[in-house]
Design a protein around this motif. Structure first.
Motif, PDB file in Angstrom:
ATOM      1  N   THR A 103       0.845  -1.196   0.000  1.00 33.46           N
ATOM      2  CA  THR A 103       0.000   0.000   0.000  1.00 33.46           C
ATOM      3  C   THR A 103       0.876   1.240   0.000  1.00 33.46           C
ATOM      4  N   LYS A 104       0.239   2.390  -0.187  1.00 28.68           N
ATOM      5  CA  LYS A 104       0.999   3.632  -0.313  1.00 28.68           C
ATOM      6  C   LYS A 104       1.341   4.262   1.028  1.00 28.68           C
ATOM      7  N   ASN A 105       0.755   3.723   2.136  1.00 28.67           N
ATOM      8  CA  ASN A 105       0.927   4.326   3.461  1.00 28.67           C
ATOM      9  C   ASN A 105       0.465   5.775   3.456  1.00 28.67           C
ATOM     10  N   GLU A 106      -0.616   6.028   2.716  1.00 34.48           N
ATOM     11  CA  GLU A 106      -1.213   7.363   2.633  1.00 34.48           C
ATOM     12  C   GLU A 106      -2.724   7.189   2.734  1.00 34.48           C
ATOM     13  N   MET A 107      -3.294   7.515   3.893  1.00 34.83           N
ATOM     14  CA  MET A 107      -4.722   7.318   4.109  1.00 34.83           C
ATOM     15  C   MET A 107      -5.527   8.137   3.094  1.00 34.83           C
ATOM     16  N   THR A 108      -6.555   7.528   2.527  1.00 35.13           N
ATOM     17  CA  THR A 108      -7.313   8.143   1.439  1.00 35.13           C
ATOM     18  C   THR A 108      -8.808   7.926   1.649  1.00 35.13           C
ATOM     19  N   VAL A 109      -9.592   8.997   1.504  1.00 34.96           N
ATOM     20  CA  VAL A 109     -11.048   8.869   1.524  1.00 34.96           C
ATOM     21  C   VAL A 109     -11.486   8.248   0.205  1.00 34.96           C
ATOM     22  N   GLU A 110     -12.107   7.086   0.316  1.00 39.82           N
ATOM     23  CA  GLU A 110     -12.525   6.360  -0.876  1.00 39.82           C
ATOM     24  C   GLU A 110     -14.001   6.580  -1.203  1.00 39.82           C
ATOM     25  N   ARG A 111     -14.819   6.696  -0.159  1.00 36.30           N
ATOM     26  CA  ARG A 111     -16.255   6.855  -0.377  1.00 36.30           C
ATOM     27  C   ARG A 111     -16.829   7.872   0.594  1.00 36.30           C
ATOM     28  N   VAL A 112     -17.865   8.573   0.133  1.00 32.20           N
ATOM     29  CA  VAL A 112     -18.649   9.476   0.966  1.00 32.20           C
ATOM     30  C   VAL A 112     -20.100   9.044   0.827  1.00 32.20           C
ATOM     31  N   VAL A 113     -20.765   8.746   1.946  1.00 35.32           N
ATOM     32  CA  VAL A 113     -22.159   8.303   1.919  1.00 35.32           C
ATOM     33  C   VAL A 113     -23.009   9.321   2.679  1.00 35.32           C
ATOM     34  N   THR A 114     -24.031   9.858   2.015  1.00 35.64           N
ATOM     35  CA  THR A 114     -24.929  10.843   2.603  1.00 35.64           C
ATOM     36  C   THR A 114     -26.373  10.381   2.415  1.00 35.64           C
ATOM     37  N   ALA A 115     -27.314  11.219   2.784  1.00 38.18           N
ATOM     38  CA  ALA A 115     -28.723  10.858   2.690  1.00 38.18           C
ATOM     39  C   ALA A 115     -29.175  10.634   1.253  1.00 38.18           C
ATOM     40  N   SER A 116     -28.520  11.313   0.305  1.00 38.57           N
ATOM     41  CA  SER A 116     -28.943  11.219  -1.098  1.00 38.57           C
ATOM     42  C   SER A 116     -28.194  10.169  -1.891  1.00 38.57           C
ATOM     43  N   GLY A 117     -27.252   9.499  -1.288  1.00 40.04           N
ATOM     44  CA  GLY A 117     -26.528   8.453  -2.024  1.00 40.04           C
ATOM     45  C   GLY A 117     -25.068   8.383  -1.627  1.00 40.04           C
ATOM     46  N   ARG A 118     -24.250   7.874  -2.554  1.00 45.29           N
ATOM     47  CA  ARG A 118     -22.842   7.697  -2.253  1.00 45.29           C
ATOM     48  C   ARG A 118     -21.991   8.271  -3.376  1.00 45.29           C
ATOM     49  N   VAL A 119     -20.829   8.770  -2.995  1.00 47.30           N
ATOM     50  CA  VAL A 119     -19.864   9.348  -3.933  1.00 47.30           C
ATOM     51  C   VAL A 119     -18.549   8.590  -3.787  1.00 47.30           C
ATOM     52  N   GLU A 120     -17.985   8.182  -4.903  1.00 47.24           N
ATOM     53  CA  GLU A 120     -16.675   7.522  -4.900  1.00 47.24           C
ATOM     54  C   GLU A 120     -15.636   8.521  -5.391  1.00 47.24           C
ATOM     55  N   LEU A 121     -14.569   8.658  -4.639  1.00 50.66           N
ATOM     56  CA  LEU A 121     -13.510   9.603  -4.992  1.00 50.66           C
ATOM     57  C   LEU A 121     -12.336   8.837  -5.607  1.00 50.66           C
ATOM     58  N   THR A 122     -11.906   9.253  -6.790  1.00 46.71           N
ATOM     59  CA  THR A 122     -10.751   8.622  -7.428  1.00 46.71           C
ATOM     60  C   THR A 122      -9.474   9.298  -6.950  1.00 46.71           C
ATOM     61  N   GLY A 123      -8.351   8.697  -7.317  1.00 45.06           N
ATOM     62  CA  GLY A 123      -7.067   9.222  -6.877  1.00 45.06           C
ATOM     63  C   GLY A 123      -6.706   8.682  -5.512  1.00 45.06           C
ATOM     64  N   VAL A 124      -5.436   8.414  -5.323  1.00 47.27           N
ATOM     65  CA  VAL A 124      -4.965   7.871  -4.057  1.00 47.27           C
ATOM     66  C   VAL A 124      -3.797   8.706  -3.561  1.00 47.27           C
ATOM     67  N   GLY A 125      -3.563   8.594  -2.263  1.00 48.86           N
ATOM     68  CA  GLY A 125      -2.424   9.289  -1.693  1.00 48.86           C
ATOM     69  C   GLY A 125      -2.757  10.716  -1.321  1.00 48.86           C
ATOM     70  N   TYR A 126      -1.713  11.484  -1.025  1.00 46.39           N
ATOM     71  CA  TYR A 126      -1.890  12.839  -0.523  1.00 46.39           C
ATOM     72  C   TYR A 126      -1.927  13.892  -1.624  1.00 46.39           C
ATOM     73  N   ALA A 127      -1.679  13.514  -2.863  1.00 49.00           N
ATOM     74  CA  ALA A 127      -1.819  14.459  -3.961  1.00 49.00           C
ATOM     75  C   ALA A 127      -3.309  14.686  -4.210  1.00 49.00           C
ATOM     76  N   PRO A 128      -3.808  15.912  -4.095  1.00 47.08           N
ATOM     77  CA  PRO A 128      -5.246  16.166  -4.221  1.00 47.08           C
ATOM     78  C   PRO A 128      -5.710  16.143  -5.677  1.00 47.08           C
ATOM     79  N   VAL A 129      -5.564  14.992  -6.301  1.00 42.76           N
ATOM     80  CA  VAL A 129      -5.933  14.829  -7.704  1.00 42.76           C
ATOM     81  C   VAL A 129      -6.941  13.701  -7.806  1.00 42.76           C
ATOM     82  N   GLY A 130      -8.094  13.986  -8.384  1.00 40.18           N
ATOM     83  CA  GLY A 130      -9.129  12.974  -8.531  1.00 40.18           C
ATOM     84  C   GLY A 130     -10.456  13.632  -8.822  1.00 40.18           C
ATOM     85  N   GLU A 131     -11.485  12.803  -8.962  1.00 42.14           N
ATOM     86  CA  GLU A 131     -12.810  13.331  -9.240  1.00 42.14           C
ATOM     87  C   GLU A 131     -13.850  12.536  -8.467  1.00 42.14           C
TER      88      GLU A 131
END
Length: 949
Positions: A366-394
């Motif tokens: 693993t990259k040893n860099e904690m990463t938010v992979e999913r966000v779940v709210t009342a309206s559904g779920r969002v998956e975030l791409t990109g890993v590591g501490y570089a703030p690159v993704g969608e």
């Protein structure tokens, strides 16, 4: 959040004044009682005089260093090889024969063989001059200084001067200088990855533990060699130097014995076999020669002795040790260019023989860099791409960009709120993103940057107060002020189940509605789903403040919150690691994961990487502790994921795999990995994140910390092993050709016309100088070129070499002997062709010319054999021109052979005579028969292999 930490069989250490060694477990004792036992007032600390007394009694807070290996022992170690012993015996015999003969000129044979031995020793010494000093490296990891309370005042003292009873004062960024029992802590998080393998900083709590706990779960203890990631605290030192957890690892590492590599063991066996063979052949030939020729005079006995020495020289590939060292050194350089730095030459081949790669998870797979992979709210779920501490993704939902404005708004509020209730920092330096603080908190900042506009909104808020995170509260709250709206609010982040208990409303789009029982149940189900996917979960909630609220923020304000949602966080696998695992599997290499993380997290990562199938279980260190040796071997045969393990467990796993006949490559980066790295067949340390301890204990270092580099190194190791087999096949078959020529020439001297061609009592087909020429010039160049031969066959399409399989198996020995026999026969036939008499009539040349023709035929036959030896079964005409070094070596050998045959002063030195074109053509035609014979043999072998398949 899941508590993730490895298990550990040892208990903590505490001592009373004047007593060294283990004592009661301080984690199970009240902190005040521990201080009383250590005779220290936590409010004042030790006096300077008492600290000095204890330092004098117990010694400095330093780990024992391994004694340096003397230079003479390093040099002597280069000569500890059976083949070297054999060559040294050959030197002595050559010197004795030279003296008996009259000591005329220089003892060329002895000088040349000695030069070969010395060259081999120099090559080995230069490559292996980095002596292992792993325990000393552990000592170097100790912090330079620690803050302590002495004489009632804060003082900064060298960590080496810490003593039992010292009160450590800990702050963010400090290194912990000794093992200590916490007296108090405020949001104190300790990064223990280097000691436990746990990727997340551990939240500490001074409360007494109810029962003995694994190392990573001793929340009321801090340990030498770890670092403060967040918060503050005070602790009383309970163990220093070798009485620390790091000291126990140092003892384990110091006691670990390194095994010889499979190649070293194999070549030692070959050397012993060669030595025995040489002695037998030399004795048999000398006895047969003495009997056949009726030797009786001293001069004749000297001639027979010289013949025996010549035969010994012919049978022993003098250049083998040097060629092996050079080939391994070249392999080391090639690997270094691919970011794999090998410290010991023979480890190159060992990696190619690996049947198991036992890999640490954190920072390796693993990259040893904690990463938010999913966000779940009342309206559904969002998956975030990109890993590591570089703030690159969608942000995606069901693989497509998020278009639902309600879901997008909720996700922004979750990530924005989590970023506000946060003490971590994210910075960019030279294009590289780095964090300060807790990695899990930093994951919120990175995720917030990925949603357009979230970062700007977060920047509008200013923190005014906070209620810190504690293990009892399982949450953190901050009070924020937004100047653009002249409004205040609180944001709370923490364990989702705890947070939901404080909420009565929920955010749905831009509206806030009642948190009904149904919605509450759905939110908890979302948390369970994320946890089942081995994701760490954190919830976020908020509330606007009004005039009714107090100006002072405290726990009472954490009420009537509005639930925003939950995030799933993971230390993501390296993207290239899955490909490398698949390549290893194709090569018959089993990959297993050994980690300090939670079993579900380990199993999830292992499944993502293809190490195991989805749903496979992970065995914990505590389960391993309950197994006997046989049970441990049974488990290691089947299970490929091990979680919450301690250093001892890692060693046990490696030992069990080795006992089961596996060649184990062990990777790691933390101090806790060092003993297992040292005991493995090849320990592989991470070059970037790895500690000095792991680098010193390992045999190979990955310069890029890339698991894929290991697989690339395995391929290179296998190619090197194949090349070693190639030049062994070449050297030994060529030497057997010389043995059969000399032996056959003596026994059949009357049959082939040698006996009638000379008046000497003993006539030999080849002179000792000619044999030495073949071994050191004609043999060495092509053999060295074969050592760098490109990959002819797909080496990753076959299974690892079993430990029971010898480097020279029965089929290879048959090939060596059969080719050697053909060489001997065609050499003797060539001599017979040109000598008068013998089996083949018509020869009219002198003994010198006939012997030169036989000598040249043998040289050319060996050069043809160089192309044969590139593969056991593949035709010599396949990939014939891929190795330009081999062609260069062959052409050079031909030019040199022309020189000693045709240049007058070389003719005198080597006992040769000029050959005309007819002689050369006959020699070439006879020598080529070796090629055709081996092509026929390979056709038969390929047909046999096809039938077996």
């Amino acid at each position: 959040m899941q508590a993730e930490s490895p298990s550990h069989s040892d208990t903590g250490r505490a001592t009373v004044p004047g007593q060294r060694g283990p004592g009661p477990d301080p984690s199970l004792t009240d902190a005040v009682a521990v201080a009383e036992t250590l005779d220290v007032d936590p409010a004042l600390g030790l006096t300077s005089a008492e600290a000095a007394r204890r330092l004098a009694a117990d010694g400095p807070n330093e780990l024992r260093s391994a004694p340096a290996v003397p230079l003479w022992r390093k040099v002597l170690a280069q000569f500890q090889d059976p083949l070297i012993y054999l060559l040294l015996v050959a030197v002595v015999i050559s010197l004795v024969a030279w003296v008996v003969e009259g000591a005329h000129g220089l003892p060329i044979d002895s000088i040349v063989i000695t030069a070969v031995v010395v060259l081999n020793a120099v090559l080995g010494f230069v490559q292996e001059n980095k002596a292992e000093n792993a325990v000393a490296a552990l000592a170097q990891m100790t912090a330079a200084a620690s803050t302590v309370l002495r004489d009632g005042e804060l003082q900064s003292v060298p960590s080496a001067e810490l003593v039992r009873g010292d009160v450590l004062v800990l702050g963010e960024g400090d290194s912990v200088g000794a093992d200590a029992r916490l007296l108090r802590a405020s949001a104190l998080r300790i990064a223990e990855a280097s000691l436990t393998g746990e990727s997340e900083a551990v939240l500490k709590d001074p409360a007494v533990l109810p029962e003995p706990a694994p190392l990573g779960d001793r929340l009321n203890m801090v340990f030498k060699g770890t670092a403060v990631a967040q918060g503050t605290g005070r602790a009383v030192v309970t163990g220093t130097a070798m009485d620390t957890e790091m000291g126990s690892i140092a003892q384990m590492l110091d006691a670990t014995v390194e095994e010889a590599s499979p190649l070293e063991k194999d070549l030692n066996g070959v050397s012993r076999l060669l030595g025995l063979t040489v002695i037998i052949i030399a004795i048999v030939v000398m006895v047969v020669t003495a009997v056949v020729n009726q030797v009786s005079t001293p001069s004749e006995f000297v001639t027979v002795l010289l013949l025996g020495v010549s035969l010994a020289v012919a049978a022993v590939p003098e250049g083998l040790p040097a060629i092996l060292s050079v080939v391994l050194a070249i392999g080391v350089q090639r690997m270094a260019r691919q970011n794999a730095v090998v410290k010991r030459l023979h480890s190159v081949e060992t990696l190619g023989s690996a049947s198991v790669i036992a890999s640490d998870k954190t920072g390796t797979l693993t990259k040893n860099e904690m990463t938010v992979e999913r966000v779940v709210t009342a309206s559904g779920r969002v998956e975030l791409t990109g890993v590591g501490y570089a703030p690159v993704g969608e942000a995606l939902t069901e693989g497509l960009p998020v278009t639902d404005p309600a879901l997008l708004h909720e996700a922004r509020m979750v990530l924005g709120g989590g970023s506000l209730s946060n003490d971590a920092q994210l910075t960019e330096t030279g294009g590289t993103w780095q964090i300060q603080g807790d990695p899990t908190e930093a994951a919120f900042l990175v995720a917030a940057y990925k949603l357009e506009g979230t970062r700007d909104v977060v920047a509008e808020f200013q923190r005014e107060a906070e209620v810190p995170f504690t293990s009892e509260r399982k949450r953190m709250t901050t009070q924020q002020f937004r100047a653009s709206e002249d409004a205040r609010g609180i944001v709370t982040k923490g364990a989702p189940d705890v947070l939901l208990g404080l909420c009565n409303r929920v955010q749905v789009g831009e509206d806030v509605i009642e948190l009904t029982a149904q919605r509450r149940a759905q939110a908890l189900a979302d948390v369970e789903e994320l946890s089942a996917a081995a994701l760490r979960t954190l919830g976020v909630a908020y509330r606007r403040l009004d005039e009714k609220d107090d100006d002072i923020l405290d726990e009472s304000d954490e009420r009537d919150l509005i639930y925003l949602g939950v995030v799933g966080i993971i230390d993501p696998p390296r993207p290239e690691a899955a490909v490398a695992v698949a390549q290893a599997h194709r090569a018959g290499i089993r990959t297993i994961m050994i980690t300090g993380d939670h079993p579900s997290t380990a199993a999830r990562i292992a499944a993502d990487l293809g190490i195991v199938s989805s749903g496979a279980r992970a065995v914990t260190g505590s389960e391993l502790d309950e197994l006997d040796d046989e049970g441990l071997r049974d488990v290691t045969r089947e299970v490929s994921v091990y979680a919450r393990v301690a250093p001892k467990n890692k060693n046990d796993i490696v030992d069990a795999l080795q006992a089961d006949g596996q060649v184990v490559a062990m990777t790691g980066d933390g101090v806790n990995d060092a003993p297992a790295l040292k005991s493995a067949d090849i320990g592989i340390a991470m070059g970037i994140t790895g500690t000095e301890v792991t680098k010193e204990a390992s045999k190979m270092i990955l310069g890029d910390d890339n698991f894929a580099t290991i697989v690339s190194a395995v391929r290179q190791g296998r190619v090197i092993f194949e090349n070693i087999k190639k030049f062994l096949r070449y050297l030994l078959s060529s030497n057997m050709g010389e043995v059969f020529t000399v032996f056959g020439g003596v026994v059949l001297a009357g049959v082939i016309g040698l006996a009638d061609a000379s008046t000497d009592a003993v006539v030999v087909p080849l002179l000792a100088t000619q044999i030495l020429w073949i071994n050191l010039v004609t043999d060495s160049g092509p053999a060295l070129a074969m050592g760098v031969d490109p990959e002819v066959d797909d080496v990753m399409a076959r299974r690892p070499r079993p430990l029971t399989e010898r480097i020279i198996d029965s089929r290879m020995w048959i090939g060596i002997l059969s080719i050697g026999l053909v060489m001997g026969l065609i050499t003797l036939l060539t001599i017979d062709i040109f000598l008068p008499g013998g089996m083949i009539a018509g020869g009219e040349d002198s003994l010198e010319v006939a012997r030169t023709a036989g000598f040249t035929t043998l040289v050319l036959a060996q050069l043809f054999n160089a192309f044969n030896s590139r593969s056991e079964t593949t035709s010599a005409f396949s990939h014939a021109f891929t190795n330009r070094w081999l062609w260069g070596a062959v052409l050079l050998a031909i030019v040199l052979q022309l020189a000693i045959v045709e240049i007058p002063f070389l003719q005198v030195a080597f006992g040769t005579a000029s050959l005309d074109l007819a002689h050369w053509l006959v020699c070439l035609a006879m020598a080529s028969s070796v090629l055709w014979f081996d092509e026929i043999r390979k056709v038969v072998l390929r047909a046999r292999d096809t039938r077996k398949a």
